[in-house]
Design a protein around this motif. Structure first.
Motif, short mmCIF file in Angstrom:
data_model
loop_
_atom_site.label_atom_id
_atom_site.label_comp_id
_atom_site.label_asym_id
_atom_site.label_seq_id
_atom_site.Cartn_x
_atom_site.Cartn_y
_atom_site.Cartn_z
N CYS A 28 0.62 -1.14 -0.04
CA CYS A 28 -0.15 -0.58 -0.45
C CYS A 28 0.57 1.29 -0.53
CB CYS A 28 -0.91 -0.22 0.87
SG CYS A 28 -1.87 1.14 0.91
N GLU A 29 0.93 2.44 -1.24
CA GLU A 29 1.83 2.77 -0.89
C GLU A 29 1.84 3.92 -0.22
OE1 GLU A 29 2.33 4.44 -5.65
OE2 GLU A 29 2.35 2.23 -6.00
N ASP A 30 0.36 4.20 0.07
CA ASP A 30 0.16 4.94 1.25
C ASP A 30 0.72 4.91 3.19
OD1 ASP A 30 -0.76 6.83 -0.46
OD2 ASP A 30 -2.06 6.44 0.19
N ILE A 31 1.17 3.48 3.05
CA ILE A 31 1.38 2.56 4.29
C ILE A 31 2.69 2.01 4.43
CG2 ILE A 31 0.67 1.25 6.17
CD1 ILE A 31 -2.37 1.93 5.54
N GLY A 32 2.49 0.62 3.54
CA GLY A 32 4.03 0.17 3.24
C GLY A 32 3.48 -1.30 2.72
N ASN A 33 4.59 -2.21 3.46
CA ASN A 33 4.78 -3.10 2.87
C ASN A 33 4.19 -4.49 3.71
OD1 ASN A 33 5.79 -2.26 0.60
ND2 ASN A 33 7.89 -3.25 0.84
N LEU A 34 2.80 -5.02 3.23
CA LEU A 34 1.65 -6.38 4.42
C LEU A 34 2.62 -6.94 4.29
CD1 LEU A 34 -0.07 -6.28 6.21
CD2 LEU A 34 -1.34 -6.67 4.15
N TYR A 35 2.84 -8.34 5.11
CA TYR A 35 3.29 -9.52 5.70
C TYR A 35 2.86 -10.22 6.65
CZ TYR A 35 7.84 -7.47 3.75
OH TYR A 35 9.01 -7.31 3.00
N ASP A 36 2.05 -11.70 6.08
CA ASP A 36 1.53 -12.71 6.83
C ASP A 36 3.16 -13.09 7.94
OD1 ASP A 36 -0.03 -14.56 7.87
OD2 ASP A 36 0.69 -16.25 6.88
N GLU A 43 3.17 -4.71 8.94
CA GLU A 43 3.47 -4.36 8.06
C GLU A 43 4.79 -3.28 8.00
OE1 GLU A 43 -0.58 -1.48 8.03
OE2 GLU A 43 0.57 -0.41 9.38
N VAL A 44 5.54 -2.75 7.27
CA VAL A 44 6.74 -2.55 7.49
C VAL A 44 6.96 -1.04 6.31
CG1 VAL A 44 9.41 -2.45 6.90
CG2 VAL A 44 8.19 -4.86 7.02
N VAL A 45 6.88 -0.32 7.32
CA VAL A 45 7.01 1.37 6.30
C VAL A 45 8.50 1.67 6.19
CG1 VAL A 45 6.25 3.88 7.48
CG2 VAL A 45 4.79 1.87 8.07
N TYR A 46 8.62 1.97 4.80
CA TYR A 46 10.33 2.65 4.56
C TYR A 46 10.28 3.84 4.13
CZ TYR A 46 14.14 1.94 1.83
OH TYR A 46 15.25 2.06 1.81
N ASN A 47 10.80 4.56 4.44
CA ASN A 47 10.97 5.98 3.88
C ASN A 47 11.88 6.62 2.91
OD1 ASN A 47 11.69 8.84 3.71
ND2 ASN A 47 11.41 9.26 5.81
N HIS A 48 10.88 7.19 1.83
CA HIS A 48 12.04 6.87 0.31
C HIS A 48 13.02 7.82 0.59
CE1 HIS A 48 10.26 3.06 -1.09
NE2 HIS A 48 9.24 4.03 -0.28
N ASN A 49 13.07 8.70 1.57
CA ASN A 49 13.15 10.82 1.61
C ASN A 49 14.55 9.84 2.39
OD1 ASN A 49 11.76 11.66 0.18
ND2 ASN A 49 10.64 11.93 1.66
N LEU A 50 15.11 9.24 3.27
CA LEU A 50 15.78 8.40 3.92
C LEU A 50 16.53 7.23 3.50
CD1 LEU A 50 14.86 9.40 7.71
CD2 LEU A 50 16.25 11.43 6.60
N ASN A 51 15.75 6.39 2.80
CA ASN A 51 16.64 5.54 2.63
C ASN A 51 16.34 4.06 3.80
OD1 ASN A 51 17.20 3.27 0.71
ND2 ASN A 51 18.77 4.08 0.64
N GLU A 52 15.80 4.38 4.34
CA GLU A 52 15.32 3.38 5.45
C GLU A 52 14.90 3.13 6.18
OE1 GLU A 52 17.58 5.86 8.75
OE2 GLU A 52 16.02 6.58 9.54
N ILE A 53 13.80 2.28 6.81
CA ILE A 53 12.66 1.10 7.65
C ILE A 53 12.58 2.17 8.53
CG2 ILE A 53 12.06 -0.66 8.66
CD1 ILE A 53 13.46 -2.30 7.46
N GLN A 54 10.96 2.59 8.24
CA GLN A 54 10.69 3.94 9.53
C GLN A 54 9.84 3.76 10.74
OE1 GLN A 54 8.29 7.17 7.61
NE2 GLN A 54 7.05 7.63 10.20
N GLU A 55 9.67 2.25 10.23
CA GLU A 55 9.12 1.50 11.44
C GLU A 55 8.29 0.22 10.68
OE1 GLU A 55 5.10 2.68 14.86
OE2 GLU A 55 4.67 3.44 12.54
N VAL A 56 8.79 -1.04 12.04
CA VAL A 56 7.58 -1.82 11.52
C VAL A 56 6.59 -1.87 12.63
CG1 VAL A 56 7.78 -4.83 11.47
CG2 VAL A 56 9.64 -2.75 10.59
#
Length: 77
Positions: A28-36, A43-56
């Motif tokens: 979900c481009e607004d949130i992140g990647n979803l994993y079972d 949910e893995v939320v990635y910050n593209h500006n900082l090139n890092e994972i923001q939150e899991v």
């Protein structure tokens, strides 16, 4: 691992656990990647500006899947 144990991990440990044990489901481009995670979702939320994972984040609630389900186009199936 159960949800309660996952939530006790640091953000870095959560990311590592998702990487090794999670099954990718959707983006979900607004949130992140979803994993079972076999009993809950992560949910893995990635910050593209900082090139890092923001939150899991993690959850079990089906309602929290709505943003990801809205990304599925039935015509693509």
């Amino acid at each position: 691992m159960v949800l309660e144990d996952f939530l006790r991990l640091t953000q870095a440990e959560r990311a590592e656990h998702v990487w090794h044990f999670g099954s990718f489901l959707n983006i979900c481009e607004d949130i992140g990647n979803l994993y079972d995670m076999d009993g809950f979702y992560a949910e893995v939320v990635y910050n593209h500006n900082l090139n890092e994972i923001q939150e899991v984040r993690a959850f079990q609630s089906i309602e929290e899947l709505d943003p990801y389900l809205n990304q599925i186009k039935l015509g693509q199936l």
